[in-house]
Scaffold this motif. Structure first.
Motif, mmCIF file in Angstrom:
data_model
loop_
_atom_site.group_PDB
_atom_site.id
_atom_site.type_symbol
_atom_site.label_atom_id
_atom_site.label_comp_id
_atom_site.label_asym_id
_atom_site.label_seq_id
_atom_site.Cartn_x
_atom_site.Cartn_y
_atom_site.Cartn_z
ATOM 1 N N LYS A 174 0.855 -1.183 0.000
ATOM 2 C CA LYS A 174 0.000 0.000 0.000
ATOM 3 C C LYS A 174 0.893 1.237 0.000
ATOM 4 O O LYS A 174 1.960 1.251 0.621
ATOM 5 N N TYR A 175 0.435 2.276 -0.691
ATOM 6 C CA TYR A 175 1.248 3.475 -0.851
ATOM 7 C C TYR A 175 0.387 4.733 -0.724
ATOM 8 O O TYR A 175 -0.792 4.729 -1.074
ATOM 9 N N GLU A 176 1.017 5.796 -0.241
ATOM 10 C CA GLU A 176 0.427 7.133 -0.295
ATOM 11 C C GLU A 176 1.165 7.929 -1.375
ATOM 12 O O GLU A 176 2.401 7.907 -1.426
ATOM 13 N N ILE A 177 0.410 8.591 -2.225
ATOM 14 C CA ILE A 177 0.986 9.420 -3.275
ATOM 15 C C ILE A 177 0.702 10.875 -2.910
ATOM 16 O O ILE A 177 -0.460 11.262 -2.747
ATOM 17 N N LYS A 178 1.763 11.670 -2.756
ATOM 18 C CA LYS A 178 1.630 13.025 -2.226
ATOM 19 C C LYS A 178 2.211 14.049 -3.187
ATOM 20 O O LYS A 178 3.031 13.728 -4.050
ATOM 21 N N ASN A 179 1.750 15.301 -3.017
ATOM 22 C CA ASN A 179 2.349 16.405 -3.768
ATOM 23 C C ASN A 179 3.552 16.944 -2.987
ATOM 24 O O ASN A 179 3.909 16.423 -1.926
ATOM 25 N N THR A 180 4.180 17.975 -3.513
ATOM 26 C CA THR A 180 5.395 18.493 -2.886
ATOM 27 C C THR A 180 5.132 19.146 -1.530
ATOM 28 O O THR A 180 6.060 19.366 -0.761
ATOM 29 N N LEU A 181 3.878 19.448 -1.231
ATOM 30 C CA LEU A 181 3.523 20.013 0.073
ATOM 31 C C LEU A 181 3.266 18.930 1.108
ATOM 32 O O LEU A 181 2.960 19.228 2.269
ATOM 33 N N GLY A 182 3.375 17.664 0.699
ATOM 34 C CA GLY A 182 3.131 16.561 1.618
ATOM 35 C C GLY A 182 1.667 16.204 1.756
ATOM 36 O O GLY A 182 1.304 15.410 2.637
ATOM 37 N N GLN A 183 0.820 16.751 0.904
ATOM 38 C CA GLN A 183 -0.611 16.455 0.954
ATOM 39 C C GLN A 183 -0.914 15.210 0.129
ATOM 40 O O GLN A 183 -0.454 15.094 -1.011
ATOM 41 N N ARG A 184 -1.681 14.277 0.703
ATOM 42 C CA ARG A 184 -2.003 13.062 -0.026
ATOM 43 C C ARG A 184 -3.013 13.364 -1.121
ATOM 44 O O ARG A 184 -4.073 13.925 -0.875
ATOM 45 N N VAL A 185 -2.667 12.981 -2.344
ATOM 46 C CA VAL A 185 -3.569 13.187 -3.478
ATOM 47 C C VAL A 185 -4.156 11.869 -3.961
ATOM 48 O O VAL A 185 -5.245 11.838 -4.536
ATOM 49 N N TYR A 186 -3.426 10.771 -3.735
ATOM 50 C CA TYR A 186 -3.914 9.449 -4.117
ATOM 51 C C TYR A 186 -3.477 8.414 -3.095
ATOM 52 O O TYR A 186 -2.507 8.607 -2.342
ATOM 53 N N PHE A 187 -4.186 7.304 -3.093
ATOM 54 C CA PHE A 187 -3.801 6.129 -2.321
ATOM 55 C C PHE A 187 -3.715 4.967 -3.297
ATOM 56 O O PHE A 187 -4.574 4.825 -4.173
ATOM 57 N N ALA A 188 -2.672 4.148 -3.199
ATOM 58 C CA ALA A 188 -2.488 3.030 -4.128
ATOM 59 C C ALA A 188 -2.404 1.728 -3.348
ATOM 60 O O ALA A 188 -1.759 1.664 -2.286
ATOM 61 N N ALA A 189 -3.048 0.689 -3.856
ATOM 62 C CA ALA A 189 -3.051 -0.608 -3.189
ATOM 63 C C ALA A 189 -2.902 -1.716 -4.222
ATOM 64 O O ALA A 189 -3.592 -1.733 -5.243
ATOM 65 N N GLU A 190 -1.994 -2.634 -3.931
ATOM 66 C CA GLU A 190 -1.800 -3.803 -4.784
ATOM 67 C C GLU A 190 -2.920 -4.807 -4.536
ATOM 68 O O GLU A 190 -3.395 -4.959 -3.411
ATOM 69 N N ASP A 191 -3.336 -5.487 -5.597
ATOM 70 C CA ASP A 191 -4.419 -6.468 -5.493
ATOM 71 C C ASP A 191 -3.929 -7.797 -6.066
ATOM 72 O O ASP A 191 -4.097 -8.080 -7.248
ATOM 73 N N THR A 192 -3.232 -8.591 -5.229
ATOM 74 C CA THR A 192 -2.792 -9.926 -5.627
ATOM 75 C C THR A 192 -3.043 -10.885 -4.475
ATOM 76 O O THR A 192 -3.147 -10.475 -3.317
ATOM 77 N N ASP A 193 -3.129 -12.186 -4.783
ATOM 78 C CA ASP A 193 -3.358 -13.163 -3.728
ATOM 79 C C ASP A 193 -2.040 -13.542 -3.059
ATOM 80 O O ASP A 193 -0.955 -13.315 -3.587
ATOM 81 N N CYS A 194 -2.146 -14.142 -1.876
ATOM 82 C CA CYS A 194 -0.978 -14.461 -1.046
ATOM 83 C C CYS A 194 -0.016 -15.396 -1.764
ATOM 84 O O CYS A 194 1.203 -15.225 -1.710
ATOM 85 N N CYS A 195 -0.544 -16.398 -2.438
ATOM 86 C CA CYS A 195 0.302 -17.381 -3.127
ATOM 87 C C CYS A 195 1.129 -16.720 -4.222
ATOM 88 O O CYS A 195 2.332 -16.969 -4.344
ATOM 89 N N THR A 196 0.503 -15.856 -5.003
ATOM 90 C CA THR A 196 1.217 -15.172 -6.085
ATOM 91 C C THR A 196 2.323 -14.295 -5.536
ATOM 92 O O THR A 196 3.443 -14.284 -6.046
ATOM 93 N N ARG A 197 2.036 -13.523 -4.474
ATOM 94 C CA ARG A 197 3.025 -12.616 -3.899
ATOM 95 C C ARG A 197 4.247 -13.359 -3.402
ATOM 96 O O ARG A 197 5.381 -12.950 -3.629
#
Length: 205
Positions: A25-48
């Protein structure tokens, strides 16, 4: 109207305690440190945990209202220089279901190299990394260049986070810089390129 994005991977306590790779999981921020997006991987445990850094994944990028705005699709491919016919590729969809570009790994004997393409598969930019993707106490930079590789137009950087965090987790910080006037679709593909580089070069398992 931005020329820089910061990506912060969230530390997963379960991953630290057990050693099993969890959905990143990731937070995507601008240069002011404000979160503009949130990113999450979607894979199953076995694949990872079986495929490791070469695993296929779907990564969903969500805005602050909870709407999915970008989808990254990475199929299962080989990342070995011994198999140049089946190297890594990532499709960027924005909005989800509408391809706007691709990140394609290029064969090279010692350098990590990628090409950013538009939705018509036309080459737009190149990305060239260092010969050794390992460093202590300093950032690791992947240069974003023009197609002919004569002009540097941006950078994807893995930022040094300190000895403890580097040693015990793969929760990293990344920065992306690009021209202010770069097409917004290509900015989305640049974000996709960063996540492909993260999964190939900076994932422990």
């Amino acid at each position: 109207q931005i020329d820089q994005i910061l990506i912060h991977q969230q530390i997963e306590l379960l991953e630290i305690l057990t050693g099993f790779e969890t959905n990143n999981k990731y937070e995507i921020k601008n240069t002011l440190g404000q979160r503009v997006y949130f990113a999450a991987e979607d894979t199953d445990c076995c694949t990872r945990n079986c495929c490791g850094p070469s695993r296929p994944f779907t990564l969903r990028i969500i805005d602050n209202l909870g709407h999915e705005v970008i989808t990254l699709q990475r199929p299962l491919r080989c990342s070995s220089c011994c198999f140049p016919c089946c190297l890594q590729e990532l499709e960027v969809q924005a909005p989800p279901g509408t391809p706007v570009g691709y990140v394609v790994q290029n064969w090279h004997a010692c350098l990590p190299k990628f090409t950013i393409q538009d939705e018509r598969r036309m080459d737009i930019l190149r990305i060239i990394g260092p010969c050794v993707v390992c460093s202590c106490c300093e950032d690791i930079n992947f240069e974003v260049k023009s197609v002919d590789e004569t002009c540097t137009v941006g950078r994807i950087s893995k930022q040094w986070t300190g000895f403890l965090k580097e040693a015990f987790t793969d929760a990293d910080n990344f920065g992306i810089t690009f021209p202010m006037d770069l097409d917004v679709k290509m900015k989305a593909v640049m974000i996709g390129a960063c996540f492909l580089i993260v999964s190939l070069s900076f994932t422990n398992t």
